[in-house]
Design a protein around this motif. Structure first.
Motif, PDB file in Angstrom:
ATOM      1  N   THR A  42      -2.857  -2.216  -3.313  1.00  0.00           N
ATOM      2  CA  THR A  42      -4.007  -2.231  -4.220  1.00  0.00           C
ATOM      3  C   THR A  42      -3.544  -2.184  -5.672  1.00  0.00           C
ATOM      4  O   THR A  42      -4.107  -2.866  -6.541  1.00  0.00           O
ATOM      5  CB  THR A  42      -4.976  -1.086  -3.872  1.00  0.00           C
ATOM      6  OG1 THR A  42      -5.445  -1.291  -2.531  1.00  0.00           O
ATOM      7  CG2 THR A  42      -6.161  -1.048  -4.821  1.00  0.00           C
TER       8      THR A  42
ATOM      9  N   THR B 104       8.593  -0.109  -2.562  1.00  0.00           N
ATOM     10  CA  THR B 104       7.525   0.247  -1.621  1.00  0.00           C
ATOM     11  C   THR B 104       7.854  -0.103  -0.183  1.00  0.00           C
ATOM     12  O   THR B 104       7.258   0.448   0.729  1.00  0.00           O
ATOM     13  CB  THR B 104       6.207  -0.457  -1.983  1.00  0.00           C
ATOM     14  OG1 THR B 104       6.379  -1.887  -1.828  1.00  0.00           O
ATOM     15  CG2 THR B 104       5.747  -0.111  -3.388  1.00  0.00           C
TER      16      THR B 104
ATOM     17  N   SER C 270       8.322  -1.315  -9.660  1.00  0.00           N
ATOM     18  CA  SER C 270       8.108  -0.268  -8.655  1.00  0.00           C
ATOM     19  C   SER C 270       7.744  -0.826  -7.287  1.00  0.00           C
ATOM     20  O   SER C 270       7.959  -0.168  -6.269  1.00  0.00           O
ATOM     21  CB  SER C 270       7.031   0.715  -9.125  1.00  0.00           C
ATOM     22  OG  SER C 270       5.728   0.161  -9.005  1.00  0.00           O
TER      23      SER C 270
ATOM     24  N   SER D 159      -0.334   1.072   6.380  1.00  0.00           N
ATOM     25  CA  SER D 159      -0.432   2.532   6.278  1.00  0.00           C
ATOM     26  C   SER D 159      -1.227   2.886   5.022  1.00  0.00           C
ATOM     27  O   SER D 159      -1.419   2.041   4.139  1.00  0.00           O
ATOM     28  CB  SER D 159       0.969   3.152   6.190  1.00  0.00           C
ATOM     29  OG  SER D 159       1.551   2.863   4.927  1.00  0.00           O
ATOM     30  N   GLU D 160      -1.629   4.130   4.912  1.00  0.00           N
ATOM     31  CA  GLU D 160      -2.368   4.543   3.723  1.00  0.00           C
ATOM     32  C   GLU D 160      -1.544   4.351   2.452  1.00  0.00           C
ATOM     33  O   GLU D 160      -2.056   3.896   1.426  1.00  0.00           O
ATOM     34  CB  GLU D 160      -2.854   5.988   3.862  1.00  0.00           C
ATOM     35  CG  GLU D 160      -3.997   6.119   4.839  1.00  0.00           C
ATOM     36  CD  GLU D 160      -4.552   7.534   4.925  1.00  0.00           C
ATOM     37  OE1 GLU D 160      -3.958   8.480   4.346  1.00  0.00           O
ATOM     38  OE2 GLU D 160      -5.593   7.691   5.590  1.00  0.00           O
ATOM     39  N   ALA D 161      -0.267   4.707   2.514  1.00  0.00           N
ATOM     40  CA  ALA D 161       0.600   4.523   1.338  1.00  0.00           C
ATOM     41  C   ALA D 161       0.699   3.037   0.978  1.00  0.00           C
ATOM     42  O   ALA D 161       0.605   2.667  -0.201  1.00  0.00           O
ATOM     43  CB  ALA D 161       1.985   5.105   1.598  1.00  0.00           C
ATOM     44  N   GLU D 162       0.873   2.178   1.976  1.00  0.00           N
ATOM     45  CA  GLU D 162       0.945   0.737   1.716  1.00  0.00           C
ATOM     46  C   GLU D 162      -0.373   0.210   1.153  1.00  0.00           C
ATOM     47  O   GLU D 162      -0.364  -0.672   0.282  1.00  0.00           O
ATOM     48  CB  GLU D 162       1.289  -0.012   3.000  1.00  0.00           C
ATOM     49  CG  GLU D 162       2.699   0.198   3.482  1.00  0.00           C
ATOM     50  CD  GLU D 162       2.935  -0.413   4.857  1.00  0.00           C
ATOM     51  OE1 GLU D 162       4.066  -0.899   5.080  1.00  0.00           O
ATOM     52  OE2 GLU D 162       2.017  -0.409   5.716  1.00  0.00           O
ATOM     53  N   GLN D 163      -1.472   0.746   1.632  1.00  0.00           N
ATOM     54  CA  GLN D 163      -2.783   0.323   1.116  1.00  0.00           C
ATOM     55  C   GLN D 163      -2.885   0.591  -0.383  1.00  0.00           C
ATOM     56  O   GLN D 163      -3.326  -0.268  -1.151  1.00  0.00           O
ATOM     57  CB  GLN D 163      -3.909   1.058   1.840  1.00  0.00           C
ATOM     58  CG  GLN D 163      -4.089   0.680   3.291  1.00  0.00           C
ATOM     59  CD  GLN D 163      -5.079   1.593   3.969  1.00  0.00           C
ATOM     60  OE1 GLN D 163      -6.130   1.909   3.421  1.00  0.00           O
ATOM     61  NE2 GLN D 163      -4.751   2.038   5.180  1.00  0.00           N
ATOM     62  N   VAL D 164      -2.471   1.780  -0.778  1.00  0.00           N
ATOM     63  CA  VAL D 164      -2.543   2.141  -2.194  1.00  0.00           C
ATOM     64  C   VAL D 164      -1.569   1.294  -3.006  1.00  0.00           C
ATOM     65  O   VAL D 164      -1.909   0.762  -4.075  1.00  0.00           O
ATOM     66  CB  VAL D 164      -2.284   3.651  -2.389  1.00  0.00           C
ATOM     67  CG1 VAL D 164      -2.203   4.009  -3.866  1.00  0.00           C
ATOM     68  CG2 VAL D 164      -3.365   4.469  -1.688  1.00  0.00           C
ATOM     69  N   GLN D 165      -0.357   1.112  -2.497  1.00  0.00           N
ATOM     70  CA  GLN D 165       0.647   0.324  -3.207  1.00  0.00           C
ATOM     71  C   GLN D 165       0.197  -1.127  -3.372  1.00  0.00           C
ATOM     72  O   GLN D 165       0.324  -1.707  -4.460  1.00  0.00           O
ATOM     73  CB  GLN D 165       1.985   0.409  -2.466  1.00  0.00           C
ATOM     74  CG  GLN D 165       2.571   1.805  -2.510  1.00  0.00           C
ATOM     75  CD  GLN D 165       3.575   2.071  -1.406  1.00  0.00           C
ATOM     76  OE1 GLN D 165       3.744   1.296  -0.471  1.00  0.00           O
ATOM     77  NE2 GLN D 165       4.258   3.205  -1.520  1.00  0.00           N
TER      78      GLN D 165
END
Length: 157
Positions: free
Chosen positions: A125, A29, A25, A117-123
């Motif tokens: 992590t 990203t 996955s 970005s917030e999405a990249e931060q979560v990905q």
């Protein structure tokens, strides 16, 4: 080093399938594959996972990364070879890998949040969590890294 379990991966096919789906996955990203490999290598260094260090240095070499970037990764803070984005990712990876010591301080998060970005931060992590899981599996069960015939002969001499 003697393996504790000969092939732990074979004993948990459903969990390995889920982990491999998670790993796959990350390609969707948009995160730089080199950045992801640098993070995986740095976390593996911190966790002393010889199997994963061997794998991720090989993948980074195959991707054209210089030997110096590989050698200096352990001292990335003192080296000029890493971009601000790579530095933020490496700092966050170290913070989360040593979570019981660091408690993910705001300063580390602010550096990370500035670059991603917030999405990249979560990905990212999730990617950090995944490599920590792989490291724990390989180190915990003492899974050996591949050894070339030349290196085997050198050790035996």
């Amino acid at each position: 080093m003697k393996p504790r379990i000969a092939n732990p991966i074979a004993l948990a096919p459903e969990q390995v399938k889920a982990m491999m789906a998670l790993e796959s996955s990350f390609a969707a990203t948009g995160l730089d594959p080199v950045l992801l490999e640098l993070v995986r290598l740095r976390v593996s260094q911190m966790n002393h996972c010889a199997f994963c260090i061997n794998m991720h240095t090989g993948l980074l070499r195959k991707d054209g990364q210089s030997e110096m970037r590989l050698y200096m990764l352990n001292a990335w803070r003192e080296s000029s070879l890493y971009t601000p984005r790579e530095r933020a990712a490496l700092g966050w990876a170290e913070t989360l890998t040593r979570l019981s010591e660091t408690h993910a301080p705001d300063a580390d998060y602010e550096d990370f949040a500035f670059e991603f970005s917030e999405a990249e931060q979560v990905q990212l992590t999730f990617a950090i969590g995944a490599i920590n899981t792989w490291n724990r599996l390989q180190v915990g069960f003492r899974v050996a890294h591949p050894v070339s015939a030349e290196d085997r002969a050198r050790v035996a001499a």
